[in-house]
Motif scaffolding. Structure first.
Motif, PDB file in Angstrom:
ATOM      1  N   ALA A  16       0.815  -1.216   0.000  1.00 31.15           N
ATOM      2  CA  ALA A  16       0.000   0.000   0.000  1.00 31.15           C
ATOM      3  C   ALA A  16       0.847   1.264   0.000  1.00 31.15           C
ATOM      4  N   ASP A  17       2.017   1.206   0.634  1.00 36.99           N
ATOM      5  CA  ASP A  17       2.809   2.416   0.777  1.00 36.99           C
ATOM      6  C   ASP A  17       3.911   2.524  -0.271  1.00 36.99           C
ATOM      7  N   CYS A  18       3.881   1.687  -1.258  1.00 37.61           N
ATOM      8  CA  CYS A  18       4.914   1.719  -2.292  1.00 37.61           C
ATOM      9  C   CYS A  18       4.736   2.953  -3.166  1.00 37.61           C
ATOM     10  N   PRO A  19       5.792   3.736  -3.337  1.00 36.60           N
ATOM     11  CA  PRO A  19       5.669   4.946  -4.151  1.00 36.60           C
ATOM     12  C   PRO A  19       5.322   4.638  -5.602  1.00 36.60           C
ATOM     13  N   THR A  20       5.779   3.510  -6.082  1.00 35.32           N
ATOM     14  CA  THR A  20       5.421   3.139  -7.449  1.00 35.32           C
ATOM     15  C   THR A  20       3.910   3.029  -7.592  1.00 35.32           C
ATOM     16  N   ARG A  21       3.287   2.528  -6.546  1.00 29.45           N
ATOM     17  CA  ARG A  21       1.844   2.348  -6.634  1.00 29.45           C
ATOM     18  C   ARG A  21       1.112   3.680  -6.683  1.00 29.45           C
ATOM     19  N   GLN A  22       1.627   4.671  -5.977  1.00 30.69           N
ATOM     20  CA  GLN A  22       1.011   6.000  -6.058  1.00 30.69           C
ATOM     21  C   GLN A  22       1.022   6.512  -7.495  1.00 30.69           C
ATOM     22  N   VAL A  23       2.156   6.308  -8.144  1.00 35.38           N
ATOM     23  CA  VAL A  23       2.264   6.741  -9.534  1.00 35.38           C
ATOM     24  C   VAL A  23       1.304   5.940 -10.404  1.00 35.38           C
ATOM     25  N   LEU A  24       1.259   4.658 -10.137  1.00 33.09           N
ATOM     26  CA  LEU A  24       0.395   3.768 -10.905  1.00 33.09           C
ATOM     27  C   LEU A  24      -1.062   4.172 -10.786  1.00 33.09           C
ATOM     28  N   ASP A  25      -1.494   4.477  -9.560  1.00 30.62           N
ATOM     29  CA  ASP A  25      -2.887   4.858  -9.337  1.00 30.62           C
ATOM     30  C   ASP A  25      -3.264   6.073 -10.159  1.00 30.62           C
ATOM     31  N   GLN A  26      -2.287   6.956 -10.339  1.00 27.58           N
ATOM     32  CA  GLN A  26      -2.542   8.163 -11.108  1.00 27.58           C
ATOM     33  C   GLN A  26      -2.648   7.863 -12.598  1.00 27.58           C
ATOM     34  N   VAL A  27      -1.726   7.060 -13.078  1.00 33.99           N
ATOM     35  CA  VAL A  27      -1.668   6.800 -14.515  1.00 33.99           C
ATOM     36  C   VAL A  27      -2.782   5.856 -14.944  1.00 33.99           C
ATOM     37  N   ALA A  28      -3.072   4.862 -14.107  1.00 36.96           N
ATOM     38  CA  ALA A  28      -4.112   3.897 -14.465  1.00 36.96           C
ATOM     39  C   ALA A  28      -5.474   4.461 -14.087  1.00 36.96           C
TER      40      ALA A  28
ATOM     41  N   ASP B 106       6.472  -1.042 -15.241  1.00 36.85           N
ATOM     42  CA  ASP B 106       7.892  -0.767 -15.477  1.00 36.85           C
ATOM     43  C   ASP B 106       8.135   0.726 -15.627  1.00 36.85           C
ATOM     44  N   TRP B 107       7.272   1.364 -16.399  1.00 37.41           N
ATOM     45  CA  TRP B 107       7.437   2.801 -16.613  1.00 37.41           C
ATOM     46  C   TRP B 107       7.337   3.553 -15.288  1.00 37.41           C
ATOM     47  N   ALA B 108       6.332   3.182 -14.498  1.00 39.40           N
ATOM     48  CA  ALA B 108       6.149   3.857 -13.218  1.00 39.40           C
ATOM     49  C   ALA B 108       7.385   3.684 -12.342  1.00 39.40           C
ATOM     50  N   GLU B 109       7.946   2.496 -12.366  1.00 38.61           N
ATOM     51  CA  GLU B 109       9.117   2.245 -11.539  1.00 38.61           C
ATOM     52  C   GLU B 109      10.334   3.024 -12.056  1.00 38.61           C
ATOM     53  N   ARG B 110      10.481   3.048 -13.375  1.00 43.27           N
ATOM     54  CA  ARG B 110      11.650   3.716 -13.949  1.00 43.27           C
ATOM     55  C   ARG B 110      11.635   5.210 -13.680  1.00 43.27           C
ATOM     56  N   HIS B 111      10.447   5.813 -13.742  1.00 46.20           N
ATOM     57  CA  HIS B 111      10.390   7.272 -13.656  1.00 46.20           C
ATOM     58  C   HIS B 111       9.906   7.772 -12.314  1.00 46.20           C
ATOM     59  N   LEU B 112       9.946   6.859 -11.350  1.00 50.12           N
ATOM     60  CA  LEU B 112       9.497   7.189 -10.006  1.00 50.12           C
ATOM     61  C   LEU B 112      10.157   8.439  -9.440  1.00 50.12           C
ATOM     62  N   ASP B 113      11.473   8.482  -9.540  1.00 56.20           N
ATOM     63  CA  ASP B 113      12.197   9.588  -8.930  1.00 56.20           C
ATOM     64  C   ASP B 113      11.885  10.909  -9.621  1.00 56.20           C
ATOM     65  N   GLU B 114      11.849  10.883 -10.943  1.00 53.43           N
ATOM     66  CA  GLU B 114      11.502  12.093 -11.671  1.00 53.43           C
ATOM     67  C   GLU B 114      10.154  12.631 -11.216  1.00 53.43           C
ATOM     68  N   ILE B 115       9.195  11.724 -11.113  1.00 50.94           N
ATOM     69  CA  ILE B 115       7.834  12.136 -10.786  1.00 50.94           C
ATOM     70  C   ILE B 115       7.752  12.673  -9.369  1.00 50.94           C
ATOM     71  N   HIS B 116       8.375  11.961  -8.442  1.00 46.88           N
ATOM     72  CA  HIS B 116       8.313  12.457  -7.075  1.00 46.88           C
ATOM     73  C   HIS B 116       9.085  13.769  -6.920  1.00 46.88           C
ATOM     74  N   GLY B 117      10.142  13.926  -7.688  1.00 45.68           N
ATOM     75  CA  GLY B 117      10.853  15.199  -7.678  1.00 45.68           C
ATOM     76  C   GLY B 117       9.957  16.321  -8.158  1.00 45.68           C
ATOM     77  N   ALA B 118       9.265  16.072  -9.272  1.00 42.47           N
ATOM     78  CA  ALA B 118       8.368  17.083  -9.808  1.00 42.47           C
ATOM     79  C   ALA B 118       7.283  17.416  -8.801  1.00 42.47           C
ATOM     80  N   ARG B 119       6.796  16.408  -8.124  1.00 47.29           N
ATOM     81  CA  ARG B 119       5.752  16.627  -7.140  1.00 47.29           C
ATOM     82  C   ARG B 119       6.213  17.550  -6.031  1.00 47.29           C
ATOM     83  N   GLU B 120       7.398  17.281  -5.520  1.00 49.18           N
ATOM     84  CA  GLU B 120       7.906  18.119  -4.438  1.00 49.18           C
ATOM     85  C   GLU B 120       8.068  19.557  -4.904  1.00 49.18           C
ATOM     86  N   ARG B 121       8.640  19.707  -6.094  1.00 53.65           N
ATOM     87  CA  ARG B 121       8.837  21.060  -6.613  1.00 53.65           C
ATOM     88  C   ARG B 121       7.494  21.774  -6.732  1.00 53.65           C
TER      89      ARG B 121
END
Lengths: 141, 141
Positions: A16-28, B106-121
DNA sequence: CCGGGTACTATCAATTTGATAGTATGATCA
DNA sequence: TGATCATACTATCAAATTGATAGTACCCGG
């Protein structure tokens, strides 16, 4: 600068707390897929997207676009036109989504008939099946 | 046998009544992606999925599985075990989804850092920006 | 100075989701 | 002979989200 990605919290998308999943929830998300799809064809103004993606309410469109902007997937640019206009463009990061979103559309289109066929069959058989053999029946109201 | 696919209603995914979009709305859903992901690893029982996909409530899991079954993407099989057990398996049609769903992960995992960086900014700059130059300000409550 | 176009936000109802508890069944255990 | 456990859900109701609709601030053309 917080240092929250030094310890990657479990490389498990299903946690539940995986950051990848947060991204996934947004994209999917249904509107995300459609809106990104439109923006793949080039920059669009707010109203253009609203008219292109049929059925999206201004509230949801606005919200979705802001979330996408927040994640660095789209860029919002204020044009100084006579009535102020706003243009949304995919960032390079967002452009990468085209390759994974268009396969979804293509797949859906290719297997449309199979899926709708299955749906009809399922709905026809619906009343006849007993899906809960370990339960008698739902009590009549 | 109704004959509803003789006239394909506008090959436009962005139209509200497009059948492709109905399929898309189903597939582009956060729980669907996760559940299909689990089932790609092999058949699973209800409880196994519930434990694997953290945070899904029984209500939503049950509903999602039934929708997937309805669309012919998973098969539901009642095993005659001591406490009745149910196994869910991807159909051949559902297996085709692996190729389009794993790229998303895979995409979500690969670009995780970019996305979270953008979020913080974005969140940092949040208070400073004026997103509505054609409006003064939201009125103070 | 009135209406139209722009890009939204506000408001509230309707739908969906989520948390939690309950249920039917049979096996096993005391 | 119960009591308990495990399974796969459904029922119920509160909470969150979504959707429909109306409104707003601005400028421009007539």
């Amino acid at each position: 600068m917080t240092e929250q990605h030094i310890a990657t919290p479990e490389r498990n998308v299903y946690a539940a707390d995986c950051p990848t999943r947060q991204v996934l929830d947004q994209v999917a998300h249904k509107w995300t897929v459609l809106i990104i799809g439109i923006l793949c064809e080039g920059p669009h103004r707010y109203g253009q997207i609203a008219r292109a993606v049929e059925g999206v309410s201004p509230r949801v469109l606005s919200r979705t676009l802001r979330d996408l902007e927040r994640d660095g997937l789209v860029r919002r640019e204020l044009l100084n036109a006579s009535p102020p206009a706003v243009e949304y463009t995919l960032t390079p990061l967002g452009q990468g989504l085209e390759e994974i979103i268009s396969p979804i559309r293509d797949w859906a289109e290719r297997h449309l008939d199979e899926i709708h066929g299955a749906r009809e069959r399922f709905d026809d058989e619906a009343g006849q099946q007993d899906r809960t053999p370990w339960q008698r029946q739902k009590p009549m109201p």
